[in-house]
Write an enzyme that holds these catalytic residues in place. Sequence first.
Site, PDB file in Angstrom:
ATOM      1  N   ASN A 127       7.800 -10.087  -1.522  1.00  0.00           N
ATOM      2  CA  ASN A 127       7.464 -11.512  -1.670  1.00  0.00           C
ATOM      3  C   ASN A 127       6.004 -11.713  -2.082  1.00  0.00           C
ATOM      4  O   ASN A 127       5.538 -12.846  -2.191  1.00  0.00           O
ATOM      5  CB  ASN A 127       7.767 -12.296  -0.381  1.00  0.00           C
ATOM      6  CG  ASN A 127       6.919 -11.830   0.788  1.00  0.00           C
ATOM      7  OD1 ASN A 127       6.065 -10.962   0.641  1.00  0.00           O
ATOM      8  ND2 ASN A 127       7.165 -12.397   1.953  1.00  0.00           N
ATOM      9  N   LEU A 128       5.281 -10.608  -2.275  1.00  0.00           N
ATOM     10  CA  LEU A 128       3.869 -10.618  -2.703  1.00  0.00           C
ATOM     11  C   LEU A 128       2.958 -11.324  -1.697  1.00  0.00           C
ATOM     12  O   LEU A 128       1.870 -11.759  -2.043  1.00  0.00           O
ATOM     13  CB  LEU A 128       3.709 -11.241  -4.102  1.00  0.00           C
ATOM     14  CG  LEU A 128       4.431 -10.499  -5.229  1.00  0.00           C
ATOM     15  CD1 LEU A 128       4.228 -11.226  -6.556  1.00  0.00           C
ATOM     16  CD2 LEU A 128       3.933  -9.052  -5.352  1.00  0.00           C
ATOM     17  N   LYS A 137       8.603  -3.127  15.797  1.00  0.00           N
ATOM     18  CA  LYS A 137       8.969  -1.759  15.388  1.00  0.00           C
ATOM     19  C   LYS A 137       9.929  -1.152  16.409  1.00  0.00           C
ATOM     20  O   LYS A 137      10.935  -0.517  16.060  1.00  0.00           O
ATOM     21  CB  LYS A 137       7.712  -0.879  15.266  1.00  0.00           C
ATOM     22  CG  LYS A 137       6.781  -1.292  14.134  1.00  0.00           C
ATOM     23  CD  LYS A 137       7.438  -1.154  12.772  1.00  0.00           C
ATOM     24  CE  LYS A 137       6.549  -1.596  11.642  1.00  0.00           C
ATOM     25  NZ  LYS A 137       7.238  -1.783  10.374  1.00  0.00           N
ATOM     26  N   SER A 176       6.203   3.227  13.393  1.00  0.00           N
ATOM     27  CA  SER A 176       4.762   3.429  13.583  1.00  0.00           C
ATOM     28  C   SER A 176       4.498   4.179  14.880  1.00  0.00           C
ATOM     29  O   SER A 176       5.250   4.043  15.857  1.00  0.00           O
ATOM     30  CB  SER A 176       4.101   2.054  13.648  1.00  0.00           C
ATOM     31  OG  SER A 176       2.802   2.160  14.169  1.00  0.00           O
ATOM     32  N   TYR A 210       3.613  -7.005  17.153  1.00  0.00           N
ATOM     33  CA  TYR A 210       3.883  -6.121  16.010  1.00  0.00           C
ATOM     34  C   TYR A 210       4.604  -4.859  16.480  1.00  0.00           C
ATOM     35  O   TYR A 210       5.649  -4.475  15.932  1.00  0.00           O
ATOM     36  CB  TYR A 210       2.566  -5.746  15.310  1.00  0.00           C
ATOM     37  CG  TYR A 210       2.705  -4.574  14.364  1.00  0.00           C
ATOM     38  CD1 TYR A 210       3.384  -4.708  13.158  1.00  0.00           C
ATOM     39  CD2 TYR A 210       2.180  -3.314  14.691  1.00  0.00           C
ATOM     40  CE1 TYR A 210       3.537  -3.628  12.301  1.00  0.00           C
ATOM     41  CE2 TYR A 210       2.325  -2.232  13.839  1.00  0.00           C
ATOM     42  CZ  TYR A 210       3.001  -2.388  12.648  1.00  0.00           C
ATOM     43  OH  TYR A 210       3.157  -1.315  11.796  1.00  0.00           O
ATOM     44  N   ASP A 246      11.970 -12.877  -0.887  1.00  0.00           N
ATOM     45  CA  ASP A 246      11.628 -12.738   0.525  1.00  0.00           C
ATOM     46  C   ASP A 246      12.862 -12.225   1.273  1.00  0.00           C
ATOM     47  O   ASP A 246      13.973 -12.694   1.011  1.00  0.00           O
ATOM     48  CB  ASP A 246      11.218 -14.129   1.054  1.00  0.00           C
ATOM     49  CG  ASP A 246      10.472 -14.024   2.356  1.00  0.00           C
ATOM     50  OD1 ASP A 246      11.011 -13.405   3.312  1.00  0.00           O
ATOM     51  OD2 ASP A 246       9.354 -14.548   2.430  1.00  0.00           O
ATOM     52  N   LEU A 247      12.652 -11.301   2.188  1.00  0.00           N
ATOM     53  CA  LEU A 247      13.797 -10.783   2.957  1.00  0.00           C
ATOM     54  C   LEU A 247      14.456 -11.871   3.796  1.00  0.00           C
ATOM     55  O   LEU A 247      15.602 -11.728   4.220  1.00  0.00           O
ATOM     56  CB  LEU A 247      13.354  -9.640   3.878  1.00  0.00           C
ATOM     57  CG  LEU A 247      13.198  -8.261   3.244  1.00  0.00           C
ATOM     58  CD1 LEU A 247      12.733  -7.261   4.292  1.00  0.00           C
ATOM     59  CD2 LEU A 247      14.504  -7.779   2.606  1.00  0.00           C
ATOM     60  N   TYR A 294       0.823  -1.216   0.000  1.00  0.00           N
ATOM     61  CA  TYR A 294       0.000   0.000   0.000  1.00  0.00           C
ATOM     62  C   TYR A 294       0.868   1.281   0.000  1.00  0.00           C
ATOM     63  O   TYR A 294       0.826   2.065  -0.964  1.00  0.00           O
ATOM     64  CB  TYR A 294      -0.927  -0.057   1.223  1.00  0.00           C
ATOM     65  CG  TYR A 294      -1.753   1.173   1.489  1.00  0.00           C
ATOM     66  CD1 TYR A 294      -2.438   1.826   0.468  1.00  0.00           C
ATOM     67  CD2 TYR A 294      -1.877   1.664   2.786  1.00  0.00           C
ATOM     68  CE1 TYR A 294      -3.215   2.951   0.734  1.00  0.00           C
ATOM     69  CE2 TYR A 294      -2.657   2.776   3.067  1.00  0.00           C
ATOM     70  CZ  TYR A 294      -3.322   3.420   2.032  1.00  0.00           C
ATOM     71  OH  TYR A 294      -4.083   4.521   2.300  1.00  0.00           O
ATOM     72  N   THR A 311       2.546   3.296  16.878  1.00  0.00           N
ATOM     73  CA  THR A 311       2.290   2.274  17.892  1.00  0.00           C
ATOM     74  C   THR A 311       3.399   2.250  18.954  1.00  0.00           C
ATOM     75  O   THR A 311       3.161   1.845  20.083  1.00  0.00           O
ATOM     76  CB  THR A 311       2.101   0.884  17.241  1.00  0.00           C
ATOM     77  OG1 THR A 311       1.625  -0.017  18.226  1.00  0.00           O
ATOM     78  CG2 THR A 311       3.367   0.342  16.636  1.00  0.00           C
ATOM     79  N   PHE A 328       1.445   7.824  11.387  1.00  0.00           N
ATOM     80  CA  PHE A 328       0.182   7.777  12.113  1.00  0.00           C
ATOM     81  C   PHE A 328      -0.792   6.920  11.281  1.00  0.00           C
ATOM     82  O   PHE A 328      -0.436   5.819  10.905  1.00  0.00           O
ATOM     83  CB  PHE A 328      -0.246   9.189  12.538  1.00  0.00           C
ATOM     84  CG  PHE A 328       0.592   9.603  13.742  1.00  0.00           C
ATOM     85  CD1 PHE A 328       1.958   9.863  13.606  1.00  0.00           C
ATOM     86  CD2 PHE A 328       0.060   9.583  15.021  1.00  0.00           C
ATOM     87  CE1 PHE A 328       2.763  10.115  14.717  1.00  0.00           C
ATOM     88  CE2 PHE A 328       0.847   9.842  16.135  1.00  0.00           C
ATOM     89  CZ  PHE A 328       2.202  10.106  15.980  1.00  0.00           C
TER      90      PHE A 328
END
Length: 332
Positions: free
Chosen positions: A32-33, A152, A124, A148, A58-59, A11, A126, A177
């Site tokens: 990696n879709l 971060k 983030s 998650y 893929d990482l 996104y 967060t 944000f």
Amino acid sequence: MKILVTGGTGYIGSHTVVQLIQQGYEVVILDNLFNSKIEVLDKIQKITRTKPIFYKVDLLDYEGVSQIFEKHKIEGVIHFAGLKAVGESVQIPLTYYNNNITGTLNLLRIMQEYGCKTLIFSSSATVYGMNNKSPLVETMPKDSTSPYGATKNMIEDILEDVYVADNNWRIVLLRYFNPIGAHESTLIGENPNGIPNNLLPYVALVAKKKLEYLNIFGDDYDTIDGTGVRDYIHVVDLSNGHIKALDYAVKNKGIETINLGTGTGTSVLQIVEAFEKASGRKIEYKMMPRRAGDVATCYAEASKAKKLLNWEATKNIDDMCRDSWNFIKNIE
Ligand code: NAD
Ligand code: UFG
């Protein structure tokens, strides 16, 4: 200048790739879709008339990532790739830690090996946790409220250590944000699989009559109308912030942590009203109990981005709801 964008079909990544190309950067995408579709590349090409170089890698695949650096002289990296669903991270923490932390460690080791030391990282809001009061300032203490969020937080700390060990790095940690909206072409935007967790995609599906009504999580918060307040930011403004951060990093060694928000809070009911206006549809809703882990209010103190990057958000809630609706209304 050749930039590697990890998570570049996602996104925020796809919007940033469009802007990088439009500003004259050469872009290499790695994804990696897992949470995006290959068709995004055609959309990017339609908007920019340039097809970005793409690797489905893929990482976690150290060799695969190394080969990209072997093949291309990568001068900077914008690192979006990661898993991002807060609730899911509580269910499958090991998957989140492995993907987000190990993936980032692989990337950093390879960057170091190839002498590429310019990095923009997707952090983030967060990381501000539950105990800080908005407006949230970059210097406030951090906390983790989910696996998650912990990834971060840890990656931010890892990057601080990387810089301490080698002052030649140029790192910007961007704390986003709540990104919403879509590209004005209506070709790219956010289209999550299944029932969305986040407010905007959920509201959009109610407007499309794919879902009956919105559950509003809490109407007894100490806010303007009792519903939760967030700092919604248009994804194109957010992407622009990455270009400014990259410009900054290219000119300055160091590590900086910067909020990307508008500095203004909007309640759930205000979003509902704006979306009704944008779509011309009624959004039915029901008041529900508070959602676990939510804070009443979360918005940015946005002056550091203005001062350091000369960046500020330009689009308002009506723009964001209009662009989200224009993107989502035609999607099956
Ligand atoms: P997204 O899921 O649309 O994009 C992330 C992309 O990374 C996806 O295309 C996915 O396939 C890819 N990816 C994930 N793990 C990978 C791996 N191991 N190897 C290769 N590719 C991998 O998410 P987004 O909303 O564009 O978010 C981008 C970044 O911004 C994420 O790191 C996210 O945590 C962060 N962020 C997002 C938000 C938000 O609300 N959207 C808020 C704050 C921070
Ligand atoms: N909300 C509802 N109903 C819904 C979904 C959300 O009332 O169906 C409310 C929430 O209670 C909250 C607001 O809408 O008050 C926004 O919720 P989101 O789930 O859209 O976003 P969050 O602020 O909870 O979290 C998002 C991302 C996180 C990120 C954070 C800060 O999901 O990953 O923004 O960037 F960390």
